[in-house]
Design a protein around this motif. Structure first.
Motif, PDB file in Angstrom:
ATOM      1  N   CYS A  31     -36.890  80.449  27.148  1.00 51.77           N
ATOM      2  CA  CYS A  31     -37.563  81.321  27.069  1.00 51.77           C
ATOM      3  C   CYS A  31     -37.136  82.641  25.736  1.00 51.77           C
ATOM      4  N   CYS A  34     -38.265  85.191  27.738  1.00 51.69           N
ATOM      5  CA  CYS A  34     -38.365  86.433  28.944  1.00 51.69           C
ATOM      6  C   CYS A  34     -35.970  85.282  29.526  1.00 51.69           C
ATOM      7  N   CYS A  54     -44.190  78.316  29.385  1.00 50.87           N
ATOM      8  CA  CYS A  54     -42.378  79.448  30.531  1.00 50.87           C
ATOM      9  C   CYS A  54     -43.001  78.991  31.645  1.00 50.87           C
ATOM     10  N   CYS A  57     -43.485  82.572  32.726  1.00 53.65           N
ATOM     11  CA  CYS A  57     -43.853  84.167  31.265  1.00 53.65           C
ATOM     12  C   CYS A  57     -45.287  83.731  31.355  1.00 53.65           C
ATOM     13  N   HIS A  60     -47.580  80.495  25.391  1.00 52.00           N
ATOM     14  CA  HIS A  60     -47.212  80.960  23.867  1.00 52.00           C
ATOM     15  C   HIS A  60     -47.723  80.146  22.806  1.00 52.00           C
TER      16      HIS A  60
END
Ligand SMILES: [Zn+2]
Length: 304
Positions: A31, A34, A54, A57, A60
């Motif tokens: 990622c 992160c 992810c 996190c 996206h």
């Protein structure tokens, strides 16, 4: 090109099997937000449905993922992915809703003007440049300043600011009341050019003037971070209070993977909304190339 073609083209390491994060139908990569270079492959791209998520996190955008992983510009990433992937990408995002404004909305009253003047603002200027209106007597959101959120010239959402001592200083449109989620947007972005000064709230933006944008609070969403990342020069100017400074540091770290530069400015004042005229002039001279809070940006954006 497919998502995998783009990863191959730009030598981005990924896996499709042989790892506990690998699942059939998914491509896993580190990622960029992160876990860049961690070889933990937390970020998955769903091949059939064309979206990215992810483990750590969250979701996206597909184009955003390519931008963050490769360092390509947004336009180049879009071009590389081609139309097929983009259509899927678009479907995965929330369809636009319908804007609903609060009842009791009207011109700024004497009470609203007094409140704004008391904070050192020129109410007429705020009406002209930022489209502020007032909510008078109303069951909900009574005696608040109404702040429209524009995106590409259209009002897509709004927030409100209490003019009295109401502890809920800002109350914003709920998801059913906005055409686009305000937490995906930057307040004031219509006036932005090559450099932006990133603040927390609309009052900070009013003080600094066109070229400043606000994130509606210290918690910056991924969509907002990606919008900020597209400006070659971004200047972070959050409040001096501890949590705001912590979030500012986190934002600075998130922006490191993108081209361009990120600067942090510390004011003498507690927050940009109460910055002195000298501080504002200095900030604008240093980063925006103009001292005055001029209206030429307003005209460029097609608003009176
Ligand atoms: Zn992540």
């Amino acid at each position: 090109m497919t998502f995998i073609d783009v990863l191959n083209e730009y030598h981005i390491p990924y896996i499709t099997s042989g790892h506990h994060h690998a699942r059939p139908g998914w491509v896993q990569l580190d990622c960029p937000w992160c876990g860049a270079g961690s070889q933990k492959y937390h970020l998955g791209y769903n091949i059939a449905h064309g979206y990215a998520n992810c483990w750590r996190c969250g979701p996206h955008g597909v184009v955003d993922t390519i931008v963050a992983a490769t360092g390509l510009t947004y336009g180049a990433a879009r071009a590389a992915l081609g139309p097929l992937t983009l259509d899927r990408d678009r479907r995965a995002t929330r369809p636009p809703g319908r804007l609903t404004v609060p009842t009791g909305l009207g011109p700024l009253t004497r009470a609203h003007r007094d409140y704004l003047s008391g904070r050192g603002f020129d109410p007429a200027e705020l009406e002209r440049l930022w489209g502020l209106r007032g909510i008078g007597v109303a069951a909900r959101l009574g005696w608040r300043v109404w702040v429209p959120v524009h995106y590409r010239g259209a009002i897509v959402s709004w927030t409100t600011r209490a003019i009295g001592s109401n502890p809920a200083r800002y109350i914003s449109a709920g998801p059913a009341e906005e055409a686009l989620p305000h937490k995906d947007l930057l307040y004031g972005e219509d006036y932005a050019r090559h450099a932006i000064i990133v603040c927390e709230g609309p009052a900070d933006v009013w003080r600094i003037g066109p070229g400043a944008v606000a994130t509606f609070g210290t918690g910056v969403s991924t969509a907002q971070m990606l919008k900020i990342s597209r400006y070659p020069t971004r200047v972070l100017c959050f409040d001096m209070e501890r949590e705001a400074q912590r979030q500012q540091w986190k934002l600075q770290q998130d922006l490191r993977v993108f081209p361009g530069r990120t600067a942090i400015v510390k004011l003498e004042s507690a927050d940009p909304g109460c910055a002195t005229d000298e501080e504002v002039a200095e900030l604008r001279r240093a980063w925006l190339g103009s001292e005055g809070v001029s209206s030429d940006a307003a005209m460029a954006a097609g608003r009176p």
